[in-house]
Design a protein around this motif. Structure first.
Motif, PDB file in Angstrom:
ATOM      1  N   ALA A 238     114.174  76.005  57.971  1.00 39.81           N
ATOM      2  CA  ALA A 238     114.796  74.976  57.139  1.00 39.81           C
ATOM      3  C   ALA A 238     115.370  73.824  57.962  1.00 39.81           C
ATOM      4  CB  ALA A 238     115.889  75.601  56.265  1.00 39.81           C
ATOM      5  N   GLU A 239     115.993  74.111  59.113  1.00 39.39           N
ATOM      6  CA  GLU A 239     116.635  73.064  59.906  1.00 39.39           C
ATOM      7  C   GLU A 239     115.608  72.111  60.512  1.00 39.39           C
ATOM      8  OE1 GLU A 239     119.828  72.358  60.227  1.00 39.39           O
ATOM      9  OE2 GLU A 239     120.283  73.949  58.785  1.00 39.39           O
ATOM     10  N   PHE A 240     114.533  72.657  61.065  1.00 38.85           N
ATOM     11  CA  PHE A 240     113.467  71.825  61.637  1.00 38.85           C
ATOM     12  C   PHE A 240     112.845  70.963  60.539  1.00 38.85           C
ATOM     13  CE2 PHE A 240     109.153  70.792  62.799  1.00 38.85           C
ATOM     14  CZ  PHE A 240     109.189  70.551  64.165  1.00 38.85           C
ATOM     15  N   TYR A 241     112.556  71.589  59.413  1.00 40.84           N
ATOM     16  CA  TYR A 241     111.943  70.860  58.303  1.00 40.84           C
ATOM     17  C   TYR A 241     112.849  69.718  57.844  1.00 40.84           C
ATOM     18  CZ  TYR A 241     110.166  69.820  53.640  1.00 40.84           C
ATOM     19  OH  TYR A 241     109.692  69.168  52.528  1.00 40.84           O
ATOM     20  N   ARG A 242     114.149  70.007  57.731  1.00 33.89           N
ATOM     21  CA  ARG A 242     115.092  68.989  57.252  1.00 33.89           C
ATOM     22  C   ARG A 242     115.129  67.795  58.202  1.00 33.89           C
ATOM     23  NH1 ARG A 242     119.273  71.926  57.066  1.00 33.89           N
ATOM     24  NH2 ARG A 242     118.872  72.674  54.947  1.00 33.89           N
ATOM     25  N   LEU A 243     115.108  68.050  59.526  1.00 29.36           N
ATOM     26  CA  LEU A 243     115.130  66.951  60.485  1.00 29.36           C
ATOM     27  C   LEU A 243     113.925  66.042  60.309  1.00 29.36           C
ATOM     28  CD1 LEU A 243     116.070  65.416  63.015  1.00 29.36           C
ATOM     29  CD2 LEU A 243     114.797  67.088  64.386  1.00 29.36           C
ATOM     30  N   TYR A 244     112.741  66.621  60.234  1.00 24.17           N
ATOM     31  CA  TYR A 244     111.526  65.801  60.194  1.00 24.17           C
ATOM     32  C   TYR A 244     111.321  65.095  58.855  1.00 24.17           C
ATOM     33  CZ  TYR A 244     110.051  66.903  64.888  1.00 24.17           C
ATOM     34  OH  TYR A 244     109.985  66.959  66.262  1.00 24.17           O
ATOM     35  N   THR A 245     111.929  65.585  57.805  1.00 23.54           N
ATOM     36  CA  THR A 245     111.936  64.830  56.545  1.00 23.54           C
ATOM     37  C   THR A 245     113.042  63.779  56.558  1.00 23.54           C
ATOM     38  OG1 THR A 245     113.238  66.621  55.530  1.00 23.54           O
ATOM     39  CG2 THR A 245     110.860  66.596  55.109  1.00 23.54           C
ATOM     40  N   ASP A 246     114.176  64.085  57.188  1.00 16.48           N
ATOM     41  CA  ASP A 246     115.275  63.112  57.266  1.00 16.48           C
ATOM     42  C   ASP A 246     114.863  61.872  58.058  1.00 16.48           C
ATOM     43  OD1 ASP A 246     116.972  64.637  55.748  1.00 16.48           O
ATOM     44  OD2 ASP A 246     118.140  65.420  57.440  1.00 16.48           O
ATOM     45  N   ILE A 247     114.141  62.052  59.161  1.00 12.05           N
ATOM     46  CA  ILE A 247     113.746  60.889  59.962  1.00 12.05           C
ATOM     47  C   ILE A 247     112.463  60.249  59.431  1.00 12.05           C
ATOM     48  CG2 ILE A 247     114.864  61.791  62.025  1.00 12.05           C
ATOM     49  CD1 ILE A 247     112.168  62.571  63.122  1.00 12.05           C
ATOM     50  N   GLY A 248     111.871  60.844  58.406  1.00 13.49           N
ATOM     51  CA  GLY A 248     110.767  60.196  57.700  1.00 13.49           C
ATOM     52  C   GLY A 248     109.382  60.467  58.228  1.00 13.49           C
ATOM     53  N   ILE A 249     109.241  61.312  59.246  1.00 13.21           N
ATOM     54  CA  ILE A 249     107.898  61.630  59.743  1.00 13.21           C
ATOM     55  C   ILE A 249     107.147  62.463  58.710  1.00 13.21           C
ATOM     56  CG2 ILE A 249     106.649  62.982  61.479  1.00 13.21           C
ATOM     57  CD1 ILE A 249     108.615  61.953  63.549  1.00 13.21           C
ATOM     58  N   LEU A 250     107.855  63.376  58.043  1.00 18.81           N
ATOM     59  CA  LEU A 250     107.302  64.101  56.905  1.00 18.81           C
ATOM     60  C   LEU A 250     107.912  63.532  55.624  1.00 18.81           C
ATOM     61  CD1 LEU A 250     107.419  67.808  58.189  1.00 18.81           C
ATOM     62  CD2 LEU A 250     105.443  66.266  58.115  1.00 18.81           C
ATOM     63  N   VAL A 251     107.084  63.380  54.618  1.00 13.98           N
ATOM     64  CA  VAL A 251     107.504  62.741  53.367  1.00 13.98           C
ATOM     65  C   VAL A 251     107.233  63.676  52.198  1.00 13.98           C
ATOM     66  CG1 VAL A 251     107.173  60.754  51.832  1.00 13.98           C
ATOM     67  CG2 VAL A 251     106.999  60.462  54.309  1.00 13.98           C
ATOM     68  N   GLU A 252     108.223  63.834  51.348  1.00 13.15           N
ATOM     69  CA  GLU A 252     108.083  64.663  50.154  1.00 13.15           C
ATOM     70  C   GLU A 252     107.664  63.813  48.965  1.00 13.15           C
ATOM     71  OE1 GLU A 252     111.584  67.992  51.123  1.00 13.15           O
ATOM     72  OE2 GLU A 252     111.829  66.557  49.473  1.00 13.15           O
ATOM     73  N   GLU A 253     106.866  64.409  48.091  1.00 10.40           N
ATOM     74  CA  GLU A 253     106.569  63.765  46.813  1.00 10.40           C
ATOM     75  C   GLU A 253     106.406  64.837  45.748  1.00 10.40           C
ATOM     76  OE1 GLU A 253     103.101  61.385  47.370  1.00 10.40           O
ATOM     77  OE2 GLU A 253     101.779  63.067  47.755  1.00 10.40           O
ATOM     78  N   GLU A 254     106.983  64.578  44.602  1.00 10.80           N
ATOM     79  CA  GLU A 254     106.928  65.533  43.502  1.00 10.80           C
ATOM     80  C   GLU A 254     105.724  65.226  42.630  1.00 10.80           C
ATOM     81  OE1 GLU A 254     110.462  67.632  41.175  1.00 10.80           O
ATOM     82  OE2 GLU A 254     110.064  65.649  40.362  1.00 10.80           O
ATOM     83  N   VAL A 255     104.910  66.233  42.379  1.00  9.45           N
ATOM     84  CA  VAL A 255     103.713  66.050  41.562  1.00  9.45           C
ATOM     85  C   VAL A 255     103.712  67.067  40.434  1.00  9.45           C
ATOM     86  CG1 VAL A 255     102.350  65.153  43.481  1.00  9.45           C
ATOM     87  CG2 VAL A 255     102.318  67.596  42.999  1.00  9.45           C
ATOM     88  N   ILE A 256     102.958  66.738  39.405  1.00  8.16           N
ATOM     89  CA  ILE A 256     102.808  67.636  38.267  1.00  8.16           C
ATOM     90  C   ILE A 256     101.544  68.454  38.455  1.00  8.16           C
ATOM     91  CG2 ILE A 256     102.418  67.776  35.778  1.00  8.16           C
ATOM     92  CD1 ILE A 256     103.978  65.191  35.484  1.00  8.16           C
ATOM     93  N   LYS A 257     101.656  69.759  38.322  1.00 13.64           N
ATOM     94  CA  LYS A 257     100.499  70.649  38.378  1.00 13.64           C
ATOM     95  C   LYS A 257     100.238  71.172  36.973  1.00 13.64           C
ATOM     96  CE  LYS A 257      99.577  70.748  42.836  1.00 13.64           C
ATOM     97  NZ  LYS A 257      98.278  70.307  43.385  1.00 13.64           N
ATOM     98  N   ARG A 258      99.027  70.964  36.478  1.00 17.24           N
ATOM     99  CA  ARG A 258      98.665  71.452  35.152  1.00 17.24           C
ATOM    100  C   ARG A 258      97.582  72.511  35.289  1.00 17.24           C
ATOM    101  NH1 ARG A 258      99.539  65.857  33.594  1.00 17.24           N
ATOM    102  NH2 ARG A 258     101.038  65.734  31.909  1.00 17.24           N
ATOM    103  N   SER A 259      97.782  73.623  34.607  1.00 15.68           N
ATOM    104  CA  SER A 259      96.786  74.696  34.593  1.00 15.68           C
ATOM    105  C   SER A 259      95.955  74.563  33.337  1.00 15.68           C
ATOM    106  CB  SER A 259      97.465  76.074  34.617  1.00 15.68           C
ATOM    107  OG  SER A 259      98.267  76.205  35.762  1.00 15.68           O
ATOM    108  N   ARG A 260      94.681  74.372  33.517  1.00 15.77           N
ATOM    109  CA  ARG A 260      93.807  74.215  32.346  1.00 15.77           C
ATOM    110  C   ARG A 260      93.645  75.546  31.641  1.00 15.77           C
ATOM    111  NH1 ARG A 260      88.553  70.790  33.054  1.00 15.77           N
ATOM    112  NH2 ARG A 260      88.746  71.037  30.824  1.00 15.77           N
ATOM    113  N   GLY A 261      93.542  75.469  30.331  1.00 12.58           N
ATOM    114  CA  GLY A 261      93.316  76.667  29.543  1.00 12.58           C
ATOM    115  C   GLY A 261      94.547  77.080  28.783  1.00 12.58           C
ATOM    116  N   ALA A 262      95.740  76.816  29.344  1.00 16.34           N
ATOM    117  CA  ALA A 262      96.975  77.139  28.637  1.00 16.34           C
ATOM    118  C   ALA A 262      97.352  75.974  27.742  1.00 16.34           C
ATOM    119  CB  ALA A 262      98.080  77.415  29.655  1.00 16.34           C
TER     120      ALA A 262
END
Length: 643
Positions: free
Chosen positions: A454-478
């Motif tokens: 968690a700490e390593f991940y937080r650093l690299y997202t905080d400095i912007g080298i890794l970027v998060e984006e929220e996406v919608i996942k839809r399962s077909r059939g339901a």
């Protein structure tokens, strides 16, 4: 008679339906029976089509006279993944019947209803697009400064390929449509890494959403913007639209999207961004390839952005080609004034610091590097005197980490420095993602936290080298409400950052894992991932010798080898040795060479001149093949213009 439109939800029903023999005495009734028998659980009856007194679709939903104008052959047109995909259905045993109420037939809905669905669809598209173009982040770690694309966009150099294969200058991106080849709906926008292809694509989206009056990109009725990096495993354009462009509570149904996309009276532009990052590009007959090969959606205009080294094979001679050539001095100054500072003295300080370093000036022809330099130079009194692309990139990443460390002290600062120095797991992730059977440039957040901590991940997202984006996942059939889930996906700020960390992995393993490196060189063309090779040479001198030796064996590898050698700031003798070998033979600059190869050749000749490297043969020649605008031959001397 049908009382509503029918939606066929699963591929099984499509196959069964299309394999049925329609030699029927009562075709319309038997078509209905076939659909009901083979897909009873997969059909949804929609009650939004007006019905007349006889139980048939009201006026506007039938063809003229209630019959198909094609007689006993009805042509169904639609998306490759729809039930009636460009197939002729033979009907015998009676008068022609009207089948326009079936799904897949263009304009099967009442015009007023279709217009309402289109308005809702456009509104939802624009809301999603606004979130894309309104959060441009020039420097990853400066999260408090987000810009709308129109506030940072600067016209880059741009060219188009004419009918004779020659590259001609365009005065503006707004001329892209005006130079489209006759009968061509597809345009490819190509450029080297960091040259602003995606930024240009977002500017086109901005023009459409905001109806910019003097832009031709406000003219399409519907604009679909899809980032191909996100579309791994997506098998249809409808799925992509549902998953990435429509909100969770969308009022637009799947059938509505299908009917709108298949309506030839609606002008539609689809923008596919970053084909070079598309995970499924090597999968045969993927839906993007089908569109490019005009097997589906033949009436839709398409713009596709990609690196110059990764033009889709499906793009034939009819495809229009646009090439981005980067920032000149005027564009660099314009960007600094527009997005960094309006102070004249500060503008001049930033530009003078750039212009006094010819290597840095050349690096900053790439808009990504120029933008990063301008913002960091504005914050730093003295910009580090870089002498290679590797040195520039390394300095940039050091700035990112320093920015984070300046906010903390003591043990926390030491931990951040440890993460800055030791990123082996991230290196391997980047290397594997670029060199695997299929590129993978997106990861689930939970997977990365488990892998890195968690700490390593937080650093690299905080400095912007890794970027998060929220996406919608839809399962077909339901059911729709039950099939929607939010998921946080993670990617590198730019693919060049992925290439940097992949190069760190490669450089450390070249000497100890020679088989791994040889396999890498066989599978990866240097011009596809040029910066992995170049960065690795700059990071590790011992790695550079092995890389250069193998690269020289590839077509035009001698020029690229010198480019790799130039990344070794301290090892000038190896550079000169490689350079002497190159200029001991004829040197060619061809118009159909990639922009990178042209620029590399010119740089090497300039370097040879500076270092006074002598030619070894009397009959040696410097040949220019079709390089109009690149050279000026007069008074018995040749002058190379900047490219």
């Amino acid at each position: 008679m049908f009382s509503s439109s029918l939606v066929l939800a699963f591929e099984q029903s499509r196959r069964v339906f299309l394999s049925s023999a329609f030699l029927l005495s009562d075709p319309l009734r038997r078509v209905e029976d076939t659909l009901r028998d083979t897909a009873a659980q997969e059909l949804e009856l929609l009650a939004d089509i007006p019905i007349d007194e006889e139980g048939a679709p009201d006026q506007g939903t039938r063809r003229k006279g209630g019959h198909s104008e094609a007689g006993n052959v009805v042509k169904f047109e639609g998306d490759h993944n729809l039930i009636f995909q460009n197939c002729d259905v033979q009907l015998t045993g009676g008068a022609p019947h009207d089948l326009s109420v079936l799904p897949g037939v263009v304009q099967s809905q009442h015009p007023a209803l279709l217009e309402g669905k289109m308005a809702a669809f456009i509104e939802e598209l624009k809301e999603t697009c606004h979130t894309l173009y309104d959060k441009i982040q020039p420097i990853p770690y400066i999260k408090e400064k987000l810009y709308s694309v129109d506030k940072v966009f600067i016209e880059v150099g741009i060219e188009h390929c004419d009918s004779r294969g020659s590259w001609k200058t365009l005065s503006s991106y707004r001329g892209i449509f005006s130079v489209a080849k006759a009968n061509s709906r597809i345009q490819v926008i190509e450029g080297d890494p960091g040259y602003g292809k995606s930024t240009l694509a977002l500017q086109l989206v901005y023009d459409w959403c905001n109806e910019v009056s003097d832009s031709p990109f406000c003219k399409p009725d519907i604009l679909i913007f899809l980032n191909l990096r996100q579309l791994g495993g997506i098998t249809s354009v409808i799925d992509a639209i549902e998953q990435f462009l429509l909100p969770r509570d969308s009022s637009v149904k799947r059938l509505d999207v299908e009917q709108l996309l298949n309506n030839r009276d609606i002008r539609i532009l689809v923008i596919f961004d970053a084909y070079d990052e598309y995970p499924d590009q090597d999968i045969e007959d993927n839906f993007v390839t089908q569109i490019l090969e005009e097997k589906m959606l033949r009436h839709v205009d398409v713009l596709l952005t990609t690196r110059s080294s990764c033009i889709p094979p499906a793009c034939g001679s009819r495809t229009g080609r646009i090439r981005i050539t980067g920032f000149d001095e005027g564009a660099r100054e314009q960007y600094v004034r527009k997005a960094v500072t309006g102070d004249d003295e500060e503008v001049q300080r930033i530009l003078e610091q750039l212009n006094t370093n010819p290597i840095l000036r050349d690096i900053c022809q790439a808009p990504l590097f120029s933008v990063m330099y301008a913002h960091v130079a504005h914050e730093e009194e003295e910009f580090h005197n870089v002498r290679s692309v590797t040195g520039f990139f390394e300095y940039m990443i050091d700035c990112f980490h320093s920015h984070a460390q300046n906010k903390v002290s003591g043990g926390k600062r030491e931990q951040l420095q440890m993460f800055a120095d030791n990123h082996r797991k991230l290196d391997k992730l980047a290397f594997d993602s670029l060199t695997g059977a299929h590129q993978q440039l997106l990861w689930d957040k939970k997977v990365l936290i488990k892998k890195f901590g968690a700490e390593f991940y937080r650093l690299y997202t905080d400095i912007g080298i890794l970027v998060e984006e929220e996406v919608i996942k839809r399962s077909r059939g339901a059911k729709r409400a039950q099939s929607i889930q939010y998921q946080t996906e993670v990617h590198f700020y730019h693919k060049l950052f992925c290439e940097w960390f992949a190069a760190c992995h490669l450089a450390k393993r070249v000497t100890s894992f020679q088989a791994l490196f040889r396999d890498f060189c066989k599978r990866v063309n240097p011009y596809d991932l040029q910066f992995v090779y170049r960065f690795a040479c700059g990071i590790h001198p011992a790695a550079a010798k092995r890389i250069i030796k193998l690269v020289q064996k590839k077509p035009d590898g001698d020029k690229f080898a010198v480019l790799c050698a130039l990344e070794q700031e301290e090892n000038t003798e190896d550079v000169l040795s490689t350079l002497r070998d190159l200029v001991s033979r004829d040197v060619y600059i061809r118009e159909n060479d990639t922009r990178l190869l042209q620029r590399t050749t010119v740089q090497l000749l300039e370097l040879a001149s500076q270092k006074e490297v002598m030619y070894n043969r009397n009959d040696q020649s410097l040949c220019f093949i079709g390089t109009s605008g690149l050279m000026d031959v007069s008074k018995q001397k040749t002058t190379l213009r900047s490219i």
